[in-house]
Scaffold this motif. Structure first.
Motif, short mmCIF file in Angstrom:
data_model
loop_
_atom_site.label_atom_id
_atom_site.label_comp_id
_atom_site.label_asym_id
_atom_site.label_seq_id
_atom_site.Cartn_x
_atom_site.Cartn_y
_atom_site.Cartn_z
N LEU A 209 0.82 -1.21 0.00
CA LEU A 209 0.00 0.00 0.00
C LEU A 209 0.85 1.25 0.00
O LEU A 209 0.51 2.25 -0.65
N LEU A 210 1.97 1.24 0.70
CA LEU A 210 2.84 2.41 0.73
C LEU A 210 3.52 2.65 -0.60
O LEU A 210 3.92 3.77 -0.91
N ARG A 211 3.65 1.63 -1.42
CA ARG A 211 4.29 1.82 -2.73
C ARG A 211 3.39 2.56 -3.72
O ARG A 211 3.84 2.94 -4.79
N TRP A 212 2.12 2.76 -3.37
CA TRP A 212 1.24 3.56 -4.22
C TRP A 212 1.69 5.02 -4.24
O TRP A 212 1.39 5.75 -5.17
N LEU B 230 6.33 9.36 5.07
CA LEU B 230 5.93 8.02 5.47
C LEU B 230 4.75 8.07 6.44
O LEU B 230 3.79 7.31 6.30
N THR B 231 4.80 8.98 7.40
CA THR B 231 3.70 9.14 8.35
C THR B 231 2.44 9.60 7.63
O THR B 231 1.34 9.11 7.91
N ALA C 278 -1.14 7.61 7.39
CA ALA C 278 -2.38 8.26 7.80
C ALA C 278 -3.42 8.20 6.69
O ALA C 278 -4.61 7.94 6.95
N ILE C 279 -3.00 8.39 5.45
CA ILE C 279 -3.93 8.32 4.32
C ILE C 279 -4.48 6.91 4.16
O ILE C 279 -5.67 6.70 3.90
N TRP D 61 -7.01 6.34 6.90
CA TRP D 61 -8.22 7.11 6.63
C TRP D 61 -9.08 6.45 5.56
O TRP D 61 -10.30 6.37 5.69
N ARG D 62 -8.44 5.93 4.52
CA ARG D 62 -9.19 5.25 3.45
C ARG D 62 -9.87 3.99 3.98
O ARG D 62 -11.00 3.68 3.61
N ARG D 63 -9.17 3.24 4.84
CA ARG D 63 -9.78 2.02 5.40
C ARG D 63 -10.95 2.35 6.31
O ARG D 63 -11.96 1.66 6.30
#
Length: 69
Positions: free
Chosen positions: A31-34, A53-54, A58-59, A62-64
């Motif tokens: 997910l972070l590689r997006w 990174l933080t 957080a994004i 928030w999406r989940r």
């Protein structure tokens, strides 16, 4: 040391141990590689990279949470 390599058959459980919840960490990295800025670290300062990174974490959270409501 008595450690044997053992590959589990398809569809069988792998038991317990440190690799039991490994997919959680792998999914978080995927997910972070997006976020393009987190794929390759371009920032010189570590605090700037930590901030991005933080923000990315957080994004993702928030999406989940938005999907659950």
């Amino acid at each position: 040391m008595g450690i044997r390599p053992l590959i589990a058959r398809l569809g069988t459980g792998h038991g317990s141990g440190p690799g039991k919840n490994r997919w959680v960490v792998e999914a978080a990295f995927a997910l972070l590689r997006w976020f393009c800025r987190l794929r390759i670290r371009r920032e010189i300062r570590a605090d700037t990279h930590q901030a991005f990174l933080t923000l990315g974490c957080a994004i993702i959270c928030w999406r989940r949470l938005r999907k659950q409501c």
